[in-house]
Write an enzyme that holds these catalytic residues in place. Structure first.
Site, PDB file in Angstrom:
ATOM      1  N   PRO A  26      48.593  52.124  34.096  1.00  0.00           N
ATOM      2  CA  PRO A  26      49.496  52.963  34.893  1.00  0.00           C
ATOM      3  C   PRO A  26      50.010  52.283  36.157  1.00  0.00           C
ATOM      4  CG  PRO A  26      47.228  53.654  35.191  1.00  0.00           C
ATOM      5  CD  PRO A  26      47.219  52.635  34.074  1.00  0.00           C
ATOM      6  N   ASN A  27      51.231  52.629  36.492  1.00  0.00           N
ATOM      7  CA  ASN A  27      51.932  52.184  37.713  1.00  0.00           C
ATOM      8  C   ASN A  27      52.383  50.724  37.678  1.00  0.00           C
ATOM      9  OD1 ASN A  27      51.559  54.760  39.073  1.00  0.00           O
ATOM     10  ND2 ASN A  27      49.406  54.183  39.195  1.00  0.00           N
ATOM     11  N   ARG A  34      56.134  47.912  44.126  1.00  0.00           N
ATOM     12  CA  ARG A  34      54.898  48.599  44.450  1.00  0.00           C
ATOM     13  C   ARG A  34      53.959  47.695  45.260  1.00  0.00           C
ATOM     14  NH1 ARG A  34      49.877  49.132  40.314  1.00  0.00           N
ATOM     15  NH2 ARG A  34      48.604  50.445  41.630  1.00  0.00           N
ATOM     16  N   TYR A  39      50.323  43.231  44.935  1.00  0.00           N
ATOM     17  CA  TYR A  39      50.712  42.950  43.554  1.00  0.00           C
ATOM     18  C   TYR A  39      51.880  41.968  43.402  1.00  0.00           C
ATOM     19  CZ  TYR A  39      47.738  47.035  43.199  1.00  0.00           C
ATOM     20  OH  TYR A  39      46.684  47.900  43.322  1.00  0.00           O
ATOM     21  N   ASN A  91      45.624  44.514  31.403  1.00  0.00           N
ATOM     22  CA  ASN A  91      45.432  44.932  32.799  1.00  0.00           C
ATOM     23  C   ASN A  91      45.308  46.454  32.777  1.00  0.00           C
ATOM     24  OD1 ASN A  91      45.421  45.606  35.451  1.00  0.00           O
ATOM     25  ND2 ASN A  91      47.136  44.304  36.051  1.00  0.00           N
ATOM     26  N   ALA A  94      44.556  51.206  37.269  1.00  0.00           N
ATOM     27  CA  ALA A  94      43.585  52.150  37.845  1.00  0.00           C
ATOM     28  C   ALA A  94      42.505  52.568  36.842  1.00  0.00           C
ATOM     29  CB  ALA A  94      44.313  53.375  38.385  1.00  0.00           C
ATOM     30  N   GLU A 115      40.625  40.409  30.420  1.00  0.00           N
ATOM     31  CA  GLU A 115      40.987  41.385  31.464  1.00  0.00           C
ATOM     32  C   GLU A 115      41.707  40.646  32.593  1.00  0.00           C
ATOM     33  OE1 GLU A 115      37.514  43.441  32.929  1.00  0.00           O
ATOM     34  OE2 GLU A 115      38.580  44.230  34.700  1.00  0.00           O
ATOM     35  N   HIS A 117      43.796  41.056  36.395  1.00  0.00           N
ATOM     36  CA  HIS A 117      44.244  41.832  37.564  1.00  0.00           C
ATOM     37  C   HIS A 117      45.083  40.929  38.443  1.00  0.00           C
ATOM     38  CE1 HIS A 117      41.536  45.064  36.513  1.00  0.00           C
ATOM     39  NE2 HIS A 117      40.633  44.132  36.274  1.00  0.00           N
ATOM     40  N   ARG A 124      38.668  44.042  47.560  1.00  0.00           N
ATOM     41  CA  ARG A 124      39.371  45.257  47.985  1.00  0.00           C
ATOM     42  C   ARG A 124      38.386  46.410  48.201  1.00  0.00           C
ATOM     43  NH1 ARG A 124      44.557  46.271  44.511  1.00  0.00           N
ATOM     44  NH2 ARG A 124      44.909  47.698  46.265  1.00  0.00           N
TER      45      ARG A 124
HETATM   46  C1  DQA Z   1      45.102  46.202  39.442  1.00  0.00           C
HETATM   47  C2  DQA Z   1      43.997  46.578  40.425  1.00  0.00           C
HETATM   48  C3  DQA Z   1      43.648  48.054  40.292  1.00  0.00           C
HETATM   49  O1  DQA Z   1      42.623  48.391  41.217  1.00  0.00           O
HETATM   50  C4  DQA Z   1      44.858  48.900  40.597  1.00  0.00           C
HETATM   51  O2  DQA Z   1      44.556  50.281  40.391  1.00  0.00           O
HETATM   52  C5  DQA Z   1      46.058  48.505  39.822  1.00  0.00           C
HETATM   53  C6  DQA Z   1      46.313  47.095  39.577  1.00  0.00           C
HETATM   54  C7  DQA Z   1      45.593  44.733  39.662  1.00  0.00           C
HETATM   55  O3  DQA Z   1      46.300  44.244  38.803  1.00  0.00           O
HETATM   56  O4  DQA Z   1      45.298  44.141  40.696  1.00  0.00           O
HETATM   57  O5  DQA Z   1      46.886  49.343  39.494  1.00  0.00           O
HETATM   58  O6  DQA Z   1      44.593  46.265  38.127  1.00  0.00           O
END
Ligand code: DQA
Length: 163
Positions: A26-27, A34, A39, A91, A94, A115, A117, A124
């Protein structure tokens, strides 16, 4: 009896390319606008394009899929079972920190995954420092921005060659 001859062209047609799937949680559709301090400024479209180009060069089929709906991501993982997807780059965004159902879907299919990120989740907030995925992932790349996806792909291309 007529001897059947298979031309190399025909043979090439029957041998399908290895398949990889890239999943974004998501997002991540908002990448580029964003929270760029976390990011970066590269859009999801740019990331997907770079991955597709690299995969094509390597003769690998690669599909990218993003969803803001947990069920949709789970359905996509289930579908991968019958699509001969060899590896996944994920990825979970959240859902990294909440997504037991997504983890279970991956565990159920048994498709190995990396995985990724963009940000370094370990540097963080405390709630971001636990992942429901890392212990069942092939490996984790965190904090290397959009390059993390390409590094994961490089690793998997290498792995496909040595499998
Ligand atoms: C994320 C890190 C997560 O904590 C966050 O909720 C994201 C992006 C990253 O790519 O750094 O949406 O996965």
């Amino acid at each position: 009896m007529m001897k059947q001859k298979t031309t190399s062209k025909a043979r090439a047609k029957t041998v399908s390319k290895p398949r990889l799937l890239v999943l974004h949680g998501p997002n991540l559709n908002l990448l580029g606008e964003r929270e760029p301090q976390h990011y970066g400024e590269v859009t999801l479209e740019d990331i997907n394009l770079a991955l597709a180009r690299r995969a094509e060069m390597a003769g690998v089929e690669l599909e990218s899929f993003q969803s803001n709906h947990e069920g949709a991501l789970i359905e996509r993982i289930h579908a991968a079972r019958t699509q001969e997807v060899r590896y996944i780059i994920l990825n979970p965004a959240a859902w990294t920190h909440t997504g037991v159902a997504v983890r279970d879907a991956l565990a159920a299919t048994g498709i190995p995954f990396v995985e990724v990120h963009l940000s370094n989740i370990h540097a963080r907030e405390a709630f971001r420092q636990h992942s429901f995925f890392s212990d069942i992932a092939l490996g984790v790349i965190s904090g290397l921005g959009h390059q993390g996806y390409l590094l994961a792909l490089e690793y998997l291309l290498n792995k496909l060659n040595t499998d």
